[in-house]
Design a protein around this motif. Structure first.
Motif, PDB file in Angstrom:
ATOM      1  N   GLU A   8       0.827  -1.207   0.000  1.00 43.46           N
ATOM      2  CA  GLU A   8       0.000   0.000   0.000  1.00 43.46           C
ATOM      3  C   GLU A   8       0.862   1.258   0.000  1.00 43.46           C
ATOM      4  OE1 GLU A   8      -2.718   0.313   3.267  1.00 43.46           O
ATOM      5  OE2 GLU A   8      -3.696   2.066   2.384  1.00 43.46           O
ATOM      6  N   GLY A  52      -4.152  10.851  -1.725  1.00 46.99           N
ATOM      7  CA  GLY A  52      -2.906  10.158  -2.065  1.00 46.99           C
ATOM      8  C   GLY A  52      -2.021  11.064  -2.900  1.00 46.99           C
ATOM      9  N   ASP A  75      -2.222  12.375   2.331  1.00 48.24           N
ATOM     10  CA  ASP A  75      -1.431  11.184   2.029  1.00 48.24           C
ATOM     11  C   ASP A  75      -1.069  10.466   3.325  1.00 48.24           C
ATOM     12  OD1 ASP A  75       0.252  10.277  -0.711  1.00 48.24           O
ATOM     13  OD2 ASP A  75       1.123   9.548   1.163  1.00 48.24           O
TER      14      ASP A  75
HETATM   15  C1  SAM Z   1       1.924   6.302  -6.670  1.00 43.48           C
HETATM   16  S1  SAM Z   1       1.825   7.479  -5.400  1.00 43.48           S
HETATM   17  C2  SAM Z   1       0.897   8.754  -6.244  1.00 43.48           C
HETATM   18  C3  SAM Z   1       1.228  10.124  -5.721  1.00 43.48           C
HETATM   19  C4  SAM Z   1       0.571  11.295  -6.459  1.00 43.48           C
HETATM   20  N1  SAM Z   1      -0.874  11.220  -6.455  1.00 43.48           N
HETATM   21  C5  SAM Z   1       1.074  11.412  -7.864  1.00 43.48           C
HETATM   22  O1  SAM Z   1       0.286  11.330  -8.783  1.00 43.48           O
HETATM   23  O2  SAM Z   1       2.277  11.627  -8.031  1.00 43.48           O
HETATM   24  C6  SAM Z   1       0.586   6.787  -4.322  1.00 43.48           C
HETATM   25  C7  SAM Z   1       0.441   7.532  -3.010  1.00 43.48           C
HETATM   26  O3  SAM Z   1      -0.677   7.025  -2.299  1.00 43.48           O
HETATM   27  C8  SAM Z   1      -0.380   7.058  -0.921  1.00 43.48           C
HETATM   28  N2  SAM Z   1      -1.303   6.131  -0.223  1.00 43.48           N
HETATM   29  C9  SAM Z   1      -1.335   4.779  -0.303  1.00 43.48           C
HETATM   30  N3  SAM Z   1      -2.350   4.309   0.460  1.00 43.48           N
HETATM   31  C10 SAM Z   1      -2.963   5.386   1.005  1.00 43.48           C
HETATM   32  C11 SAM Z   1      -4.092   5.541   1.885  1.00 43.48           C
HETATM   33  N4  SAM Z   1      -4.795   4.498   2.334  1.00 43.48           N
HETATM   34  N5  SAM Z   1      -4.454   6.799   2.240  1.00 43.48           N
HETATM   35  C12 SAM Z   1      -3.749   7.866   1.777  1.00 43.48           C
HETATM   36  N6  SAM Z   1      -2.694   7.779   0.964  1.00 43.48           N
HETATM   37  C13 SAM Z   1      -2.297   6.551   0.580  1.00 43.48           C
HETATM   38  C14 SAM Z   1       1.085   6.670  -0.863  1.00 43.48           C
HETATM   39  O4  SAM Z   1       1.690   7.113   0.347  1.00 43.48           O
HETATM   40  C15 SAM Z   1       1.649   7.377  -2.095  1.00 43.48           C
HETATM   41  O5  SAM Z   1       2.147   8.651  -1.793  1.00 43.48           O
END
Ligand code: SAM
Length: 222
Positions: A8, A52, A75
């Motif tokens: 995750e 996120g 996030d």
């Molecule tokens: C692939 S990154 C995408 C970041 C950003 N949205 C972008 O487009 O660059 C996925 C993000 O989702 C966050 N994430 C994963 N599970 C989450 C949750 N349950 N609640 C909030 N954030 C979460 C991770 O910490 C990570 O920063």
């Protein structure tokens, strides 16, 4: 190809740094331009949540384009958020943009308080896809503008590898590996359409704007 979930959170210091320094200009400008084109009639001011948000590039791009709006990037990764806060330092956006630690589903967030809810590349990380769609329903105000984008799972591993070579040929190994694993963990447009029906969000429409992305957009019921 069967979906292969990935962890995750991608929040080790090394992963967060590599991700924050990566060039996601193609997909982040696709996301921002699609949002601005689809919702050209937004009110002059409002509250937007970016679920996120990672290192905040999309949050900041949208804040620059929407000068009357307040944006909150949410996030679950403290290291990602450090990079997001650092990015804000060079911007004159600070009172309108903030980043907040939140692990969805997060019942402490204000309900129905956001006039727009966006999210990029989060869905495939979640242990259960309903977490994203239920969060959007909880957080979005009536009539809220919604846009969600993520990777599209290719037909097989060879196709995934070709996409990595084509779009991340020169990227560091840690990013190439993340991209490959994310492609294998991603949902197909058909799976996302079923998720939307199951969540009662089938008023949102799905399109495939590139060879590796799907995008869902629309408004919540007024
Ligand atoms: C692939 S990154 C995408 C970041 C950003 N949205 C972008 O487009 O660059 C996925 C993000 O989702 C966050 N994430 C994963 N599970 C989450 C949750 N349950 N609640 C909030 N954030 C979460 C991770 O910490 C990570 O920063």
């Amino acid at each position: 190809m069967k979906r292969r979930p990935e962890p995750e959170l991608m929040d080790s210091e090394a992963q967060a740094l590599a991700y924050a320094e990566a060039d996601f200009n193609d997909s982040n400008s696709l996301f921002t331009e699609r949002f601005l084109a689809r919702f050209g009639d937004l009110p002059a001011s409002g509250q937007m949540a970016d679920l996120g948000c990672g290192p905040g590039d999309i949050t900041i791009r949208l804040a620059r384009a929407l000068p009357g709006w307040q944006l909150t990037g949410l996030d679950a990764g403290p290291n990602m958020l450090k990079h997001a806060d650092r990015r804000l330092e060079g911007e004159a956006l600070s009172p309108r943009v903030r980043f907040r630690l939140a692990h969805l589903p997060d019942r402490s967030l204000p309900v129905a308080a956001w006039n727009a809810v966006v999210s990029n590349s989060l869905l495939h990380h979640l242990p259960r896809p309903g977490i994203l769609w239920e969060s959007i329903l909880d957080l979005g105000a009536p009539g809220a503008a919604i846009q969600v984008m993520d990777l599209m799972r290719p037909d097989n591993e060879e196709h995934a590898q070709r996409l990595v070579d084509q779009y991340a040929g020169d990227a560091p190994d840690v990013l190439r590996e993340d991209f490959y694993n994310s492609l294998l963990a991603a949902y197909t447009p058909e799976e996302v359409s079923s998720q939307l029906i199951q969540a009662g969000l089938d008023r949102l429409k799905i399109e495939t704007p590139s060879d590796r992305h799907w995008i869902v957009s629309g408004t919540l019921a007024a």
